[in-house]
Design a protein around this motif. Structure first.
Motif, PDB file in Angstrom:
ATOM      1  N   GLU A 297       0.697  -1.215   0.009  1.00  0.00           N
ATOM      2  CA  GLU A 297      -0.082   0.289  -0.058  1.00  0.00           C
ATOM      3  C   GLU A 297       0.554   1.207  -0.099  1.00  0.00           C
ATOM      4  O   GLU A 297       1.762   1.491   0.129  1.00  0.00           O
ATOM      5  CB  GLU A 297      -0.957   0.027   1.256  1.00  0.00           C
ATOM      6  N   THR A 310      -4.777  17.525  -6.873  1.00  0.00           N
ATOM      7  CA  THR A 310      -5.793  17.920  -5.443  1.00  0.00           C
ATOM      8  C   THR A 310      -6.665  16.646  -6.466  1.00  0.00           C
ATOM      9  O   THR A 310      -7.503  16.559  -5.270  1.00  0.00           O
ATOM     10  CB  THR A 310      -6.821  19.124  -5.971  1.00  0.00           C
ATOM     11  N   ALA A 313      -6.203  13.963  -5.745  1.00  0.00           N
ATOM     12  CA  ALA A 313      -5.529  13.047  -4.079  1.00  0.00           C
ATOM     13  C   ALA A 313      -7.173  12.762  -2.879  1.00  0.00           C
ATOM     14  O   ALA A 313      -7.020  12.362  -2.855  1.00  0.00           O
ATOM     15  CB  ALA A 313      -5.240  14.679  -3.432  1.00  0.00           C
ATOM     16  N   GLU A 314      -7.824  13.492  -3.556  1.00  0.00           N
ATOM     17  CA  GLU A 314      -9.503  13.790  -3.024  1.00  0.00           C
ATOM     18  C   GLU A 314     -10.038  12.002  -3.580  1.00  0.00           C
ATOM     19  O   GLU A 314     -11.085  11.439  -2.737  1.00  0.00           O
ATOM     20  CB  GLU A 314      -9.992  14.521  -4.126  1.00  0.00           C
ATOM     21  N   ALA A 316      -8.996   9.793  -3.962  1.00  0.00           N
ATOM     22  CA  ALA A 316      -7.600   8.548  -3.137  1.00  0.00           C
ATOM     23  C   ALA A 316      -8.559   8.009  -1.566  1.00  0.00           C
ATOM     24  O   ALA A 316      -8.712   7.862  -0.978  1.00  0.00           O
ATOM     25  CB  ALA A 316      -6.338   8.514  -3.478  1.00  0.00           C
ATOM     26  N   GLU A 317      -8.596   9.766  -1.394  1.00  0.00           N
ATOM     27  CA  GLU A 317      -9.489   9.793   0.364  1.00  0.00           C
ATOM     28  C   GLU A 317     -10.210   9.161   0.016  1.00  0.00           C
ATOM     29  O   GLU A 317     -10.933   8.716   0.497  1.00  0.00           O
ATOM     30  CB  GLU A 317      -8.842  11.316   1.257  1.00  0.00           C
ATOM     31  N   LEU A 318     -11.789   9.608  -0.489  1.00  0.00           N
ATOM     32  CA  LEU A 318     -13.043   8.935  -0.877  1.00  0.00           C
ATOM     33  C   LEU A 318     -12.252   7.128  -0.884  1.00  0.00           C
ATOM     34  O   LEU A 318     -13.154   6.378  -0.646  1.00  0.00           O
ATOM     35  CB  LEU A 318     -13.372   9.911  -1.671  1.00  0.00           C
ATOM     36  N   GLY A 320     -10.325   5.929   0.420  1.00  0.00           N
ATOM     37  CA  GLY A 320      -9.913   5.029   0.770  1.00  0.00           C
ATOM     38  C   GLY A 320      -8.187   4.337   0.656  1.00  0.00           C
ATOM     39  O   GLY A 320      -7.886   3.538   1.722  1.00  0.00           O
ATOM     40  N   LEU A 322      -4.242   4.284   1.051  1.00  0.00           N
ATOM     41  CA  LEU A 322      -3.405   5.667   1.366  1.00  0.00           C
ATOM     42  C   LEU A 322      -3.078   6.457   0.311  1.00  0.00           C
ATOM     43  O   LEU A 322      -1.878   5.744  -0.013  1.00  0.00           O
ATOM     44  CB  LEU A 322      -2.541   4.575   2.456  1.00  0.00           C
ATOM     45  N   VAL A 323      -2.346   7.793   1.008  1.00  0.00           N
ATOM     46  CA  VAL A 323      -1.598   8.676   0.013  1.00  0.00           C
ATOM     47  C   VAL A 323      -0.629   8.986   0.745  1.00  0.00           C
ATOM     48  O   VAL A 323      -0.689  10.374   2.043  1.00  0.00           O
ATOM     49  CB  VAL A 323      -2.334   9.769  -0.288  1.00  0.00           C
ATOM     50  N   ARG A 325       2.442  10.811   2.484  1.00  0.00           N
ATOM     51  CA  ARG A 325       4.109  12.241   2.908  1.00  0.00           C
ATOM     52  C   ARG A 325       5.356  11.599   2.204  1.00  0.00           C
ATOM     53  O   ARG A 325       5.628  10.580   3.100  1.00  0.00           O
ATOM     54  CB  ARG A 325       3.873  12.695   3.964  1.00  0.00           C
ATOM     55  N   PHE A 441      -8.866   4.190  -8.067  1.00  0.00           N
ATOM     56  CA  PHE A 441      -8.250   4.557  -6.791  1.00  0.00           C
ATOM     57  C   PHE A 441     -10.138   3.270  -6.418  1.00  0.00           C
ATOM     58  O   PHE A 441      -9.560   2.649  -5.290  1.00  0.00           O
ATOM     59  CB  PHE A 441      -8.730   6.273  -5.476  1.00  0.00           C
TER      60      PHE A 441
END
Length: 699
Positions: A297, A310, A313-314, A316-318, A320, A322-323, A325, A441
């Motif tokens: 992951e 942007t 990233a959104e 990917a987060e929606l 679930g 993992l992104v 740092r 994603f």
């Protein structure tokens, strides 16, 4: 007929094929030979039609018995009413398999269903395995090879030949396939047979399916167990999640879709990845095939636009995904080439002009640096619009890098404009390629979930099917006492008694101990609370007698003809968390156990999880933890943790009861099941049981 694994190898590699039925006599001999050789092998086929004759030098035999060489497969395209007789004729000369191309069977209604039953019987009495009817010969079409294929191939099984075609056209995106199998109406061979076949096929890495319904729960479980044992992911578009989908499935192939919640439960047990459309099916299966197992992951995100970064990233987060740092050392390396005012912590935005202003070695080094970060498992390159020469150069870089970096590269091409060199280069690279961030994603989330679940794949042993003696005695009664039946299976019912009068209710409360709940005892009032026929927390004997009298009056006024046993006086369970446990029945998969957030808001919240039988304790824990209401059991906002172990035992006792009673149990609701604080157990406060051929009963 039971399938031997060798059957389908013989089916797909027949020695002698009789093509029986319509013959296009307008085609040339050369055209005929080219078409037939591509499917059945050079010289391995024969034409059969009652009119006989010839096409050039190719004879047309009047019956299959006239074919001078052995035949192992018959391809039948005669009128549906003639098909059973043709199968009999094939059986007489030792044909072992029949592909029935003809339509007009169960998909058109009862008359066709009767013909289909005759066809199936003809196959059984002749020992012939039947593929179809209402299918085609796509299973024997040569599949184009993908030059420089990256990863493994996908085996496709569908219950719609046409919906299989857009999946197979994924070859144009560098996706490899082993075979497409359109199952038709499945009078004999069914989709589960082919899932199992692909599980053991060395040329198949991933199994993809368009499924309308399943015929046999036992075969399906065997097939999925085989796929898990062979580490073959199964990605399925299973329709039937809506009423419209269910109706179309029935009219199209005669399949019953079954209960969608039970299907989801089965898929959870076996790690089946469920998708919702054909694009998602193709892209998700391709991701599994191209990545292979055990990719870590952690998505590194790279784009030529801040807005695209942007959006990535959104998405990917929606989903679930993992992104992480990126390490400070990685960011320092990136800022050697990318201006300091651009974000490189993850996502990495190169600003766009970087692509055309820097040489190839610098452009490629930036992607290498992202791939080399210790927190990154793979890098996703997001391309939202075709912008030559930027996207062309980016495609060139990926082709160079794909075999140099240690971790996978994935790309999205979000533009409708695909007639671009950059797009062609991405296809040429062979990497996983998506048409949207959402699809990318979502597929990655499914991939990681499958990897995690794969550690727990197991064969579930059957539950004990014996009926306890106490339960047998209850079942022998004219009107079974469902409470006694539940107690016989060790379900922890609250202490209670049914009182035929208000005075008897007073005596029962004195015996049980105050406080108590008082409610109507009648199957004619399944929602007692809604009708005002429940009074909780009655803490005096006078109050019990008054409550009972009032409930009797309300029940008789609401339904004068209702059958009323009396009032139930029940131990009042103080505190705890209300849950529901129950049993439902799917027409194909059989009995299934449900657990959910319970009480008066059960139907409003619809927070449930379902698993078909057999299940085990690990399933029960998974079901409970998957609920939105699980934090109520886990000690949310200062609540004491609940006795989840006791709730698991209620689920398992319910599963044992459902197994033992079999078809006699139509439905069971235990609602509420009050789960007390950890170590204090769980109590079944109310229940509704429906036995076959009996009215609902319960308290």
């Amino acid at each position: 007929m039971a399938q031997r694994r060798v059957d389908l190898e013989e089916f797909f590699h027949p020695v002698g094929v009789a093509v029986i039925g319509g013959v296009d006599r307008t085609q040339t001999e050369d055209g005929l030979r080219a078409a037939m050789n591509s499917r059945w092998g050079e010289g391995n086929w024969h034409l059969v039609n009652p009119k006989g004759g010839a096409i050039g030098a190719v004879p047309v035999y009047e019956t299959v018995a006239d074919v001078p060489e052995p035949v192992s497969l018959a391809v039948i395209s005669t009128p549906p009413a003639a098909c059973p007789k043709v199968v009999d004729e094939c059986g007489a000369v030792g044909v072992r398999y029949a592909l029935v191309f003809s339509s007009g069977f169960s998909e058109v209604g009862p008359e066709g269903a009767a013909l289909e039953a005759e066809l199936g019987e003809a196959g059984r009495r002749n020992g012939i395995r039947i593929f179809g009817p209402n299918t085609n010969t796509n299973a024997f079409e040569p599949v184009p090879e993908v030059p420089g294929l990256r990863g493994g191939k996908i085996g496709v099984v569908t219950q719609s030949g046409h919906n299989g075609r857009p999946i197979m056209q994924g070859v144009h995106f560098g996706i490899g396939f082993s075979r497409q199998v359109p199952c038709g109406n499945e009078v004999d061979l069914e989709v589960s047979d082919f899932i199992e076949y692909f599980a053991y096929d060395d040329d198949t890495a991933v199994i993809a399916g368009y499924i309308e319904g399943f015929r046999s729960a036992e075969k399906l479980r065997t097939a999925l167990e085989a796929a898990n044992a062979q580490h073959k992911p199964v990605v399925v578009l299973k329709i039937g999640a809506t009423d419209a989908g269910s109706r179309m499935a029935s009219s199209h192939t005669g399949h019953l879709t079954g209960s969608d919640e039970v299907i989801d439960g089965l898929f959870e047990q076996y790690g089946v990845v469920r998708v919702r459309d054909l694009d998602e099916l193709l892209e998700t299966a391709a991701l599994f095939a191209k990545l292979g197992p055990d990719v870590a992951e952690g998505a590194g995100l790279y784009s030529i636009s801040g807005g695209s970064s942007t959006l990535m990233a959104e998405a990917a987060e929606l989903a679930g995904v993992l992104v992480p740092r990126l390490a400070e050392s990685t960011q320092e390396k990136l800022h050697r080439h990318i201006p300091g005012y651009l974000a490189v912590s993850n996502p990495v935005d190169n600003g766009g002009t970087f692509i055309v202003s820097e040489p190839a070695e610098v452009r490629q080094q930036v992607i290498r640096d992202i791939c080399d970060d210790p927190a990154v498992g793979y890098t996703v390159v997001g391309i939202t619009g075709a912008v030559p020469p930027m996207t062309d150069l980016l495609g060139d870089d990926i082709v160079v890098l794909v075999d140099q970096v240690k971790r996978p590269i994935i790309a999205t091409w979000n533009s409708m404009k695909v007639d671009e060199p950059g797009f062609d280069r991405l296809v040429e690279s062979g990497i996983p390629l998506f048409r949207s961030f959402r699809g990318c994603f979502a597929a990655l989330a499914d991939y990681h979930r499958y990897q995690r679940r794969g550690q727990g794949f197991r064969v579930r042993p059957p539950l004990l099917g014996a009926v306890p003696e106490a339960a047998q005695a209850v079942l022998g009664e004219a009107v079974p006492d469902t409470g006694a039946l539940l107690r016989a299976f060790d379900l922890p019912l609250a202490a209670s008694a049914v009182a035929p009068s208000a005075g008897d209710a007073r005596l029962a409360a004195k015996e049980i101990g105050l406080p108590v709940a008082v409610k109507i005892a009648s199957a004619d009032f399944p929602h007692k609370s809604d009708a005002g026929l429940v009074q909780l927390g009655v803490d005096s004997l006078d109050g019990v007698e008054q409550a009972a009298a009032a409930i009797f009056d309300r029940a008789r006024a609401a339904a004068p003809g209702a059958a009323i046993e009396g009032v139930e006086v029940q131990q009042m369970v103080i505190g705890g968390t209300e849950m529901i446990v129950g049993v439902t029945r799917d027409p194909t998969l059989g009995a299934a156990v449900m657990v959910g957030t319970g009480g008066v808001f059960t139907e409003v919240l619809a927070d449930t999880s379902v698993r078909p039988l057999p299940l085990d304790e690990a399933d029960a824990y998974e079901m409970i933890r998957s609920l939105k209401g699980f934090p109520l059991l886990d000690g949310a906002r200062g609540r004491p943790p609940a006795d989840v172990d006791a709730l698991v035992q209620v689920v398992m006792a319910t599963a044992t009861l459902a197994t033992a009673l079999g078809d006699r149990l139509t439905e069971l609701d235990l609602n509420p099941v009050v789960v007390l604080d950890r170590g204090q157990g769980a109590v079944v406060v109310d229940h509704l049981m429906i036995l076959a051929d009996e009215r609902p009963s319960g308290h």
